[in-house]
Design a protein around this motif. Structure first.
Motif, PDB file in Angstrom:
ATOM      1  N   LYS A  72     -44.896  27.980 141.159  1.00 59.20           N
ATOM      2  CA  LYS A  72     -43.904  28.742 140.390  1.00 59.20           C
ATOM      3  C   LYS A  72     -44.575  29.874 139.625  1.00 59.20           C
ATOM      4  O   LYS A  72     -44.064  30.998 139.563  1.00 59.20           O
ATOM      5  N   ARG A  73     -45.748  29.579 139.067  1.00 57.39           N
ATOM      6  CA  ARG A  73     -46.465  30.606 138.313  1.00 57.39           C
ATOM      7  C   ARG A  73     -46.906  31.748 139.227  1.00 57.39           C
ATOM      8  O   ARG A  73     -46.847  32.921 138.834  1.00 57.39           O
ATOM      9  N   LEU A  74     -47.318  31.421 140.434  1.00 57.66           N
ATOM     10  CA  LEU A  74     -47.711  32.464 141.375  1.00 57.66           C
ATOM     11  C   LEU A  74     -46.504  33.314 141.784  1.00 57.66           C
ATOM     12  O   LEU A  74     -46.624  34.524 141.962  1.00 57.66           O
ATOM     13  N   MET A  75     -45.359  32.677 141.929  1.00 59.22           N
ATOM     14  CA  MET A  75     -44.143  33.424 142.255  1.00 59.22           C
ATOM     15  C   MET A  75     -43.790  34.401 141.147  1.00 59.22           C
ATOM     16  O   MET A  75     -43.250  35.491 141.392  1.00 59.22           O
ATOM     17  N   GLU A  76     -44.099  34.022 139.916  1.00 51.62           N
ATOM     18  CA  GLU A  76     -43.770  34.864 138.771  1.00 51.62           C
ATOM     19  C   GLU A  76     -44.827  35.925 138.479  1.00 51.62           C
ATOM     20  O   GLU A  76     -44.499  37.014 137.999  1.00 51.62           O
ATOM     21  N   SER A  77     -46.085  35.624 138.777  1.00 52.67           N
ATOM     22  CA  SER A  77     -47.160  36.537 138.395  1.00 52.67           C
ATOM     23  C   SER A  77     -47.718  37.338 139.561  1.00 52.67           C
ATOM     24  O   SER A  77     -47.848  38.569 139.490  1.00 52.67           O
ATOM     25  N   LEU A  78     -48.054  36.662 140.670  1.00 50.39           N
ATOM     26  CA  LEU A  78     -48.690  37.346 141.794  1.00 50.39           C
ATOM     27  C   LEU A  78     -47.694  38.065 142.693  1.00 50.39           C
ATOM     28  O   LEU A  78     -47.932  39.208 143.102  1.00 50.39           O
ATOM     29  N   LEU A  79     -46.592  37.412 143.019  1.00 48.78           N
ATOM     30  CA  LEU A  79     -45.648  38.008 143.964  1.00 48.78           C
ATOM     31  C   LEU A  79     -45.173  39.397 143.548  1.00 48.78           C
ATOM     32  O   LEU A  79     -45.165  40.315 144.382  1.00 48.78           O
ATOM     33  N   PRO A  80     -44.780  39.614 142.277  1.00 53.45           N
ATOM     34  CA  PRO A  80     -44.323  40.964 141.921  1.00 53.45           C
ATOM     35  C   PRO A  80     -45.383  42.049 142.131  1.00 53.45           C
ATOM     36  O   PRO A  80     -45.037  43.210 142.395  1.00 53.45           O
ATOM     37  N   ARG A  81     -46.657  41.685 142.051  1.00 54.41           N
ATOM     38  CA  ARG A  81     -47.723  42.672 142.191  1.00 54.41           C
ATOM     39  C   ARG A  81     -47.963  43.085 143.642  1.00 54.41           C
ATOM     40  O   ARG A  81     -48.498  44.170 143.885  1.00 54.41           O
ATOM     41  N   ILE A  82     -47.574  42.222 144.596  1.00 52.64           N
ATOM     42  CA  ILE A  82     -47.861  42.536 145.992  1.00 52.64           C
ATOM     43  C   ILE A  82     -46.590  42.659 146.844  1.00 52.64           C
ATOM     44  O   ILE A  82     -46.658  42.712 148.068  1.00 52.64           O
ATOM     45  N   THR A  83     -45.441  42.739 146.192  1.00 51.75           N
ATOM     46  CA  THR A  83     -44.178  42.853 146.912  1.00 51.75           C
ATOM     47  C   THR A  83     -43.960  44.269 147.426  1.00 51.75           C
ATOM     48  O   THR A  83     -44.175  45.247 146.700  1.00 51.75           O
ATOM     49  N   VAL A  84     -43.538  44.369 148.666  1.00 51.24           N
ATOM     50  CA  VAL A  84     -43.106  45.642 149.241  1.00 51.24           C
ATOM     51  C   VAL A  84     -41.627  45.816 148.932  1.00 51.24           C
ATOM     52  O   VAL A  84     -40.825  44.898 149.162  1.00 51.24           O
ATOM     53  N   THR A  85     -41.250  46.965 148.414  1.00 50.70           N
ATOM     54  CA  THR A  85     -39.878  47.207 147.994  1.00 50.70           C
ATOM     55  C   THR A  85     -39.230  48.272 148.867  1.00 50.70           C
ATOM     56  O   THR A  85     -39.819  49.324 149.108  1.00 50.70           O
TER      57      THR A  85
END
Length: 242
Positions: free
Chosen positions: A32-45
């Motif tokens: 859950k923490r990775l979904m909140e912290s890491l995912l936003p940094r590497i998401t393609v939009t």
């Protein structure tokens, strides 16, 4: 089967049905923490542009350093193949697409553990991303062990079809490679029939071992290992963009 009744974040086209699950078991706290912290940094939009068309995404602009090549994985499952390729090829930029939240969380754990800075993730319906990607940007595209949709009436849900093969061909550089993996007899025949008759692809096989033996540079995934454990025979198809 679920209907997507609301547009996903970044969606630029008309709403359409999404078939499949978004989440399985509850995520562990670490994930859950990775979904909140890491995912936003590497998401393609995907960003809407003029006349509803998405702003073009150039993969070369997504990473902190220049990459010698760019690869795309459509539906990365638990992320084992995606992370292994990224680790083995630190000078290649990879975009992984997956909508199943548990799979995304699994991939993030691999990315975090190996400190991979050459992976980006699109965590929504891949049909929204593909039209936004810059044409002829990718050297390799992977479609590994997708949902086969066994029933005849569900054949239209299979990713391999004329329209999607046109898109894949448009995204690959000349000479680029499209890889398909499957253990399902129906999907194996379906994929081979559709791709071999598409004018943009040449099947790179001369003997049975070319599709029955996993290439050395093709890391295994959990779905492949599960299929083997259950007695199914994976097939490994490689196609050249001509």
């Amino acid at each position: 089967m679920t209907d997507r009744n609301a547009a996903a974040p970044g969606e630029t086209g008309p709403r359409r049905n999404f078939y499949g699950r978004r989440q399985g078991r509850p995520l562990r706290e670490s994930r859950k923490r990775l979904m909140e912290s890491l995912l936003p940094r590497i998401t393609v939009t995907v960003t809407p542009g003029p006349a509803g068309q998405p702003v073009v995404i150039d993969p070369a602009q997504l990473y902190p350093k220049p990459m010698r090549a760019h690869w795309l994985e459509i539906g990365f499952g638990g992320g084992e193949h995606l992370a292994a390729q990224a680790k083995a090829n630190p000078d290649v930029g990879l975009i992984g697409c997956e909508i199943f939240l548990n799979g995304i969380a699994s991939a993030l754990s691999h990315i975090d553990a190996d400190k991979l800075d050459n992976v980006r993730i699109y965590p929504e319906d891949v049909r929204d991303l593909l039209p936004a990607l810059k044409p002829q940007s990718f050297d390799k595209i992977f479609l590994l062990f997708p949902d086969p949709w066994h029933k005849t009436r569900h054949a239209g849900r299979r990713f391999v079809n004329q329209a999607n093969l046109d898109i894949v061909a448009n995204l690959l550089k000349p000479g680029g490679e499209f890889r398909i993996g499957s253990d399902d007899p129906v999907y194996i025949g379906w994929s081979l029939a559709h791709t071999t008759r598409h004018p943009a692809f040449k099947w790179l096989a001369e003997r049975s071992s070319d599709w029955l033996v996993r290439p050395a540079d093709w890391p295994p995934s959990r779905y492949e290992q599960k299929a083997i454990a259950q007695g199914r025979v994976p097939h490994y198809f490689r196609f050249r963009r001509v």
